[in-house]
Enzyme design. Structure first.
Site, mmCIF file in Angstrom:
data_model
loop_
_atom_site.group_PDB
_atom_site.id
_atom_site.type_symbol
_atom_site.label_atom_id
_atom_site.label_comp_id
_atom_site.label_asym_id
_atom_site.label_seq_id
_atom_site.Cartn_x
_atom_site.Cartn_y
_atom_site.Cartn_z
ATOM 1 C CG HIS A 1 10.899 -2.145 4.905
ATOM 2 N ND1 HIS A 1 9.799 -2.107 4.616
ATOM 3 C CD2 HIS A 1 11.150 -3.296 5.418
ATOM 4 C CE1 HIS A 1 9.153 -3.048 5.402
ATOM 5 N NE2 HIS A 1 10.096 -3.949 5.704
ATOM 6 C CG LEU A 2 12.023 2.667 -0.419
ATOM 7 C CD1 LEU A 2 10.211 2.440 -0.600
ATOM 8 C CD2 LEU A 2 12.153 3.533 -1.838
ATOM 9 C CB SER A 3 12.279 4.398 5.610
ATOM 10 O OG SER A 3 11.071 3.570 6.144
ATOM 11 C CG HIS B 1 5.153 -2.412 10.112
ATOM 12 N ND1 HIS B 1 6.391 -2.751 10.266
ATOM 13 C CD2 HIS B 1 4.953 -1.110 9.342
ATOM 14 C CE1 HIS B 1 7.176 -1.754 9.675
ATOM 15 N NE2 HIS B 1 5.983 -1.034 9.111
ATOM 16 N NE ARG C 1 5.984 4.197 10.297
ATOM 17 C CZ ARG C 1 4.910 4.443 9.391
ATOM 18 N NH1 ARG C 1 4.782 3.450 8.531
ATOM 19 N NH2 ARG C 1 3.937 5.180 9.478
ATOM 20 N NE ARG D 1 3.862 6.601 1.604
ATOM 21 C CZ ARG D 1 4.131 5.659 2.359
ATOM 22 N NH1 ARG D 1 4.572 4.710 1.246
ATOM 23 N NH2 ARG D 1 3.746 5.190 3.322
ATOM 24 C CB ALA E 1 1.400 -0.064 6.538
ATOM 25 C CE1 TYR F 1 8.900 5.122 3.717
ATOM 26 C CE2 TYR F 1 7.143 6.768 3.360
ATOM 27 C CZ TYR F 1 7.628 5.658 4.035
ATOM 28 O OH TYR F 1 6.911 5.259 5.205
ATOM 29 N N PRO G 1 0.833 -1.028 0.032
ATOM 30 C CG PRO G 1 -0.597 -1.425 1.703
ATOM 31 C CD PRO G 1 0.497 -2.197 0.994
ATOM 32 C CG ASN G 2 -0.303 4.180 0.986
ATOM 33 O OD1 ASN G 2 -1.251 4.896 0.594
ATOM 34 N ND2 ASN G 2 -0.374 3.766 2.362
ATOM 35 C CD GLU H 1 10.591 -7.219 5.945
ATOM 36 O OE1 GLU H 1 10.691 -8.482 6.325
ATOM 37 O OE2 GLU H 1 10.095 -6.513 6.510
ATOM 38 N NE ARG I 1 9.685 5.539 9.340
ATOM 39 C CZ ARG I 1 8.774 5.602 8.494
ATOM 40 N NH1 ARG I 1 8.856 4.634 7.208
ATOM 41 N NH2 ARG I 1 7.701 6.366 8.590
ATOM 42 C CG ASN J 1 8.728 -2.027 0.615
ATOM 43 O OD1 ASN J 1 7.867 -2.113 1.819
ATOM 44 N ND2 ASN J 1 8.994 -0.837 0.232
ATOM 45 C CG ASP K 1 -1.241 -17.051 8.589
ATOM 46 O OD1 ASP K 1 -0.136 -17.354 9.334
ATOM 47 O OD2 ASP K 1 -2.199 -16.864 9.230
HETATM 48 C C1 DQA Z 1 7.994 1.214 4.083
HETATM 49 C C2 DQA Z 1 8.118 1.247 5.679
HETATM 50 C C3 DQA Z 1 6.507 1.290 6.179
HETATM 51 O O1 DQA Z 1 6.653 1.234 7.654
HETATM 52 C C4 DQA Z 1 5.683 2.067 5.488
HETATM 53 O O2 DQA Z 1 4.392 1.703 6.059
HETATM 54 C C5 DQA Z 1 5.735 2.273 4.218
HETATM 55 C C6 DQA Z 1 7.101 2.076 3.379
HETATM 56 C C7 DQA Z 1 9.483 1.450 3.558
HETATM 57 O O3 DQA Z 1 9.535 1.091 2.375
HETATM 58 O O4 DQA Z 1 10.266 2.104 4.146
HETATM 59 O O5 DQA Z 1 4.675 2.320 3.453
HETATM 60 O O6 DQA Z 1 7.711 -0.315 3.872
#
Ligand code: DQA
Length: 146
Positions: free
Chosen positions: A99-101, A79, A110, A17, A76, A22, A9-10, A97, A106, A73, A86
């Site tokens: 993540h950009l951040s 978490h 998270r 964003r 959210a 990010y 998502p997002n 896995e 954080r 990735n 599952d």
């Molecule tokens: C994220 C980190 C997550 O906590 C956040 O909800 C995201 C992006 C990252 O790539 O840093 O949407 O997965």
């Protein structure tokens, strides 16, 4: 070798964003960079992004027999989603896995990922480059595994 890249998502909003967290690269730009890396590595990429938990679960279930490995990735959902965990447990496709951040630096909620202990490894904190580093690590691990 076939690698699936799943983004949650997002992440379709990358570029505009929260750029301080990010970065400014769009998801399309990240996809182009990963596809270029894949072409050099002789790998095929299947790219998928969704804002919907169920769609991501379907995508994970669809990995069985279709992908040798995955880059995930889950945003959210990393978490929060036991259901996604599952699905990963059911399918057992090796994955990295990303993540950009740096999620470990954080907010407390998270800092925990429900997928991390199932992953070959986690790459977090390098912005768009996390995808490329994760991809490189995944391809190397799949090659090592023969
Ligand atoms: C994220 C980190 C997550 O906590 C956040 O909800 C995201 C992006 C990252 O790539 O840093 O949407 O997965």
């Amino acid at each position: 070798m076939r690698v699936a890249v799943l983004s949650g998502p997002n992440l379709n909003l990358l570029g505009m964003r929260e750029p301080e967290l990010y970065g400014r690269a769009t998801l399309d730009q990240i996809e182009a960079a990963v596809r270029a890396a894949a072409a050099s590595a002789g790998a095929e990429v299947e790219w998928f992004q969704s804002n919907h938990e169920g769609a991501l679960i379907d995508a994970v279930q669809g990995l069985a027999g279709r992908a040798d490995g995955a880059l995930i990735n889950a945003a959210a959902l990393s978490h929060t989603s036991l259901a996604l965990r599952d699905a990963v447990l059911a399918v057992r496709v090796p994955f990295v896995e990303v993540h950009l951040s740096n999620i470990f630096a954080r907010e407390p909620e998270r800092r925990r990922s429900l997928l991390a202990d199932l992953a070959l490894g986690v790459v977090a904190g390098f912005g768009a480059r996390s995808y490329l580093l994760g991809f490189e690590a995944l391809v190397a691990a799949l090659r090592d595994a023969g």
